[in-house]
Design an enzyme around this catalytic site. Structure first.
Site, short mmCIF file in Angstrom:
data_model
loop_
_atom_site.label_atom_id
_atom_site.label_comp_id
_atom_site.label_asym_id
_atom_site.label_seq_id
_atom_site.Cartn_x
_atom_site.Cartn_y
_atom_site.Cartn_z
N ASP A 21 98.28 17.83 43.41
CA ASP A 21 97.42 18.19 41.97
C ASP A 21 97.38 16.96 41.24
OD1 ASP A 21 100.05 17.64 41.48
OD2 ASP A 21 100.17 19.79 40.27
N SER A 22 97.88 15.48 41.40
CA SER A 22 97.48 14.36 41.32
C SER A 22 95.98 13.95 41.22
CB SER A 22 98.47 13.36 42.07
OG SER A 22 98.29 13.45 43.15
N ASP A 31 99.11 21.38 47.14
CA ASP A 31 99.94 21.59 45.88
C ASP A 31 99.32 23.28 45.49
OD1 ASP A 31 101.86 20.05 45.49
OD2 ASP A 31 100.58 18.50 44.12
N LYS A 60 103.01 23.44 48.41
CA LYS A 60 104.22 22.77 47.62
C LYS A 60 104.27 23.24 46.30
CE LYS A 60 104.11 18.34 46.02
NZ LYS A 60 104.44 18.65 44.47
N GLU A 68 106.66 22.99 42.35
CA GLU A 68 107.76 22.20 41.70
C GLU A 68 108.65 23.23 41.28
OE1 GLU A 68 105.98 19.66 38.72
OE2 GLU A 68 104.57 18.80 40.23
N GLU A 94 111.39 13.19 42.80
CA GLU A 94 110.62 12.21 42.37
C GLU A 94 111.59 11.85 41.21
OE1 GLU A 94 106.12 11.81 40.25
OE2 GLU A 94 106.73 13.48 41.25
#
Length: 276
Positions: free
Chosen positions: A49-50, A88, A118, A120, A187
Site C-alpha cells: 500500500d506504499s 497488502d 499482508k 499490519e 519494520e
C-alpha cells in the site's frame, strides 16, 4: 512418453521453508514493467500500500483503497511468472472483524490471482490471522513500525528503544507467529530487538529498517533506484540513482521537440513510391 514438469511460481510455503537455508529477497512492485524486471531476482514481490505515496502522491498509506490494490495486484501478476506475489490489505479493509478480513482477502486473491495477503498488526490481529490461515488464505504479518497507524503513533520513527516498546514488538511478533503467518515483516525496529525476534520465531522474518540477522530483506523498489525522493529513510540504500538520468532524458526530448529536430524522417511513416 515422459511427462515434462511445469515450473511453478514460488508459494508462501516455499518462502517459509527458506528460513535457516538462505536469505529471502523481496521488493515492492506496483506495475507490469517493474514486475517483469524484478521477477528473475526476487523470491516474492509485495504489492504494498506504499503505492499510495510512491505512485499517487498521498501523504500516507491510509487513503489507499481495495480497488487500487486489486488493480495494481493484477498488473504485477501479469508481469511476473516465477516469484510469489503478496498484496497488502489496505487500511479499513480488515480491522473491523475477522469476517471482514476474510471477505477482503478472498476478494484480493480471487481478482488478482496472487498467492497471499499482508496485514499490519500484532497481538490484536492474531485471531484474524488464525481465522484467515485456517480458511486457506496465507498471511504475511507486519509488526514494529506500522505505516497504517501513523495517525496514532505520531509519525514515522524507529521503535524498540525502550523496554515497553521492545516488549510490545516481541509479543506482537510471537502472537502473529503462533497464529500461523508464513512470514513476518519487521519494520523500523532497533537492530538488537529485531535480531532477537528473528532467532526466536518459527516463521522467517523480513526486515525493513530492522536487522541484517532477519531471514530476509525488503525495500521499496522506487527507493533503491532513486525515483522516489520525497524523503530517504536511514535504512534505504540507493543501488542506482535513475532520477537525474530520467530528468535529462525528458529535458532532451523537450528541447528537440521545441527545435523541431524530433521527430526526424526516421521516426515518421513515409509514402512508398509506386512502381509502374
Amino acid at each position: 512418453m515422459s511427462v515434462q514438469s511445469v515450473k511453478r511460481r514460488l508459494a508462501p510455503s516455499d518462502i517459509a521453508a527458506f528460513k535457516g537455508v538462505r536469505p529471502i529477497v523481496s521488493l515492492t512492485a506496483y506495475t507490469t514493467p517493474i514486475a517483469k524486471l524484478l521477477d528473475p531476482h526476487v523470491d516474492f514481490m509485495l504489492v504494498g500500500d506504499s503505492l499510495g505515496m510512491v505512485l499517487y502522491g498521498l501523504d500516507s498509506t491510509v487513503g489507499v483503497t481495495m480497488d487500487m490494490m486489486i488493480a495494481h495486484g493484477q498488473a504485477v501478476m501479469r508481469g511476473s511468472r516465477d516469484a510469489c506475489v503478496v498484496v497488502d490489505l489496505p487500511f479499513g479493509s480488515y480491522q473491523e472483524s475477522k469476517e471482514q478480513a476474510f471477505r477482503s482477502a478472498a476478494r484480493i486473491l480471487k481478482e488478482t490471482g496472487c498467492s497471499a495477503v499482508k496485514l499490519e498488526g500484532g497481538a490484536e490481529m492474531a485471531e484474524t490471522v488464525d481465522f484467515l490461515t485456517q480458511r486457506g488464505i496465507p498471511v504475511l504479518g507486519h509488526v514494529g513500525l506500522m505505516p497504517q497507524l501513523v495517525n496514532t503513533t505520531g509519525g514515522y520513527r524507529s521503535l524498540g528503544r525502550n523496554d515497553k516498546e521492545a516488549n510490545k514488538i516481541r509479543r506482537d511478533a510471537k502472537a502473529i507467529d503462533d497464529a500461523g503467518a508464513f512470514a513476518i515483516v519487521i519494520e523500523g525496529t532497533v537492530e538488537p530487538v529485531a535480531r532477537e525476534i528473528s532467532t526466536g520465531l518459527r516463521a522467517p522474518t523480513i526486515g525493513i529498517g530492522a536487522s541484517p540477522a532477519c531471514d530476509g530483506q525488503i525495500l521499496v523498489t522506487d527507493d533503491i533506484i532513486g525515483t522516489f525522493n520525497d524523503f530517504k529513510p536511514r535504512f534505504v540504500k540507493h543501488f542506482a540513482n535513475l532520477a537525474p538520468l530520467m530528468s535529462e532524458a525528458f529535458a532532451n526530448y523537450a528541447a528537440e521537440v521545441k527545435a523541431r529536430t524530433f521527430p526526424s524522417a526516421e521516426h515518421t511513416f513515409q509514402v512508398k513510391n509506386k512502381t509502374a
